[in-house]
Design an enzyme around this catalytic site. Structure first.
Site, PDB file in Angstrom:
ATOM      1  N   ILE A 144       0.868  -1.234   0.113  1.00 19.71           N
ATOM      2  CA  ILE A 144       0.221   0.041   0.030  1.00 19.71           C
ATOM      3  C   ILE A 144       0.899   1.402  -0.059  1.00 19.71           C
ATOM      4  O   ILE A 144       1.682   1.301   0.868  1.00 19.71           O
ATOM      5  CB  ILE A 144      -0.872   0.201   1.101  1.00 19.71           C
ATOM      6  CG1 ILE A 144      -1.822  -1.310   1.338  1.00 19.71           C
ATOM      7  CG2 ILE A 144      -1.758   1.339   1.221  1.00 19.71           C
ATOM      8  CD1 ILE A 144      -2.546  -1.513   2.668  1.00 19.71           C
ATOM      9  N   CYS A 145       0.578   2.125  -0.743  1.00 16.16           N
ATOM     10  CA  CYS A 145       1.590   3.194  -1.178  1.00 16.16           C
ATOM     11  C   CYS A 145       1.850   4.142   0.070  1.00 16.16           C
ATOM     12  O   CYS A 145       2.605   4.683   0.323  1.00 16.16           O
ATOM     13  CB  CYS A 145       1.001   4.130  -2.197  1.00 16.16           C
ATOM     14  SG  CYS A 145       1.755   5.660  -2.483  1.00 16.16           S
TER      15      CYS A 145
END
Length: 273
Positions: A144-145
């Protein structure tokens, strides 16, 4: 001395494959000398889950959950981790690596572009900073960025508020970024495969301390047109340029549709890793 003029492409919500095709075609047209540097703003309908160019999808992305929420998966031409593009403003920036304004290294270029974004936020009365990660710390390994800020991404009150990714291809720099207005963390975490439910719940609990939407932090909403103008002015100030409005021609749209269908909608590209 005349101020250099760059293009401003202000677009509505478009579907994920079209959005990525436009960004890639802008790099092609700029490389061919057909257009000068361009700053683009856009949104997503339906909401998209974009994965980085090198990111694995197998064993990482829960495609059943993506479909259940009505989202669409797309693979970006830039690197980085997965981003849910939902309640957000998205930007892209295309410029030659040889342009005198662009530093030679990815980190230095990222820092300069972040300065443009921070200048834009300041015009909205929002004080933000560039992240300087602690390289001694071990990464979380998350897909997840917004779990972790990278070098010179934008933070406010210690939380990441703008996530950006950059690619350099045949002499052209493409950077695009997600500017969440509100962070839909529960839906975001539904889209990934975790070792078990406890791991997922623990990461979700701590996520709020790491990332946030701008409206969540400032406690008010800002009209999107006002935000776009502020970021435009921030880029103009940092790069000492002016912007002229740009719209795609019928022929350019035809190129975009062809690329979206032949590449960005193809499973062979989507699930290439």
């Amino acid at each position: 001395m005349m101020t250099e003029q760059w293009l401003l492409l202000n677009q509505p919500n478009l579907d994920p494959a079209i959005n990525m095709a436009i960004d890639e075609k802008l790099t092609d047209w700029h490389r061919a000398g057909k257009i000068p540097p361009v700053l683009r703003f856009y949104g997503w309908t339906p909401a998209g889950l974009s994965v980085g160019y090198f990111q694995r999808t197998k064993g990482k992305i829960d495609m059943d959950a993506v479909k259940k929420h009505g989202f669409e998966l797309v693979r970006r031409p830039t690197g980085g981790q997965a981003v849910l593009h939902d309640d957000e403003l998205t930007y892209s920036f295309v410029i030659s690596e040889e342009h005198q304004a662009i530093p030679p290294t990815i980190k230095a270029a990222h820092k300069l572009i972040s300065e443009g974004l921070i200048a834009g936020l300041a015009k909205l009365g929002i004080e933000a900073n560039c992240a300087i990660p602690d390289e001694k710390k071990t990464g979380s390994g998350t897909a997840i960025c917004f779990e972790e800020p990278s070098w010179y991404e934008i933070t406010m009150e210690g939380r990441k508020i703008i996530g950006s990714a950059q690619a350099r291809n045949q002499g052209i720099l493409l950077q695009h970024g997600s500017i969440p207005l509100r962070m839909n963390a529960t839906e975001l975490f539904d889209l990934f495969i975790f070792d078990n439910e406890r791991v997922k719940e623990r990461m979700l609990r701590t996520f709020g301390n790491k990332a946030a939407g701008i409206f969540d932090l400032i406690g008010r909403e800002i009209p999107l047109d006002e935000m776009k103008k502020a970021f435009q002015d921030g880029f103009a100030e940092v790069f000492d340029v002016s912007f002229v409005d740009y719209t795609l021609s019928v022929a350019e749209w035809d190129e975009v549709y062809e690329l979206a269908d032949s590449k960005f909608r193809e499973d062979s590209y989507l699930f290439s890793r």
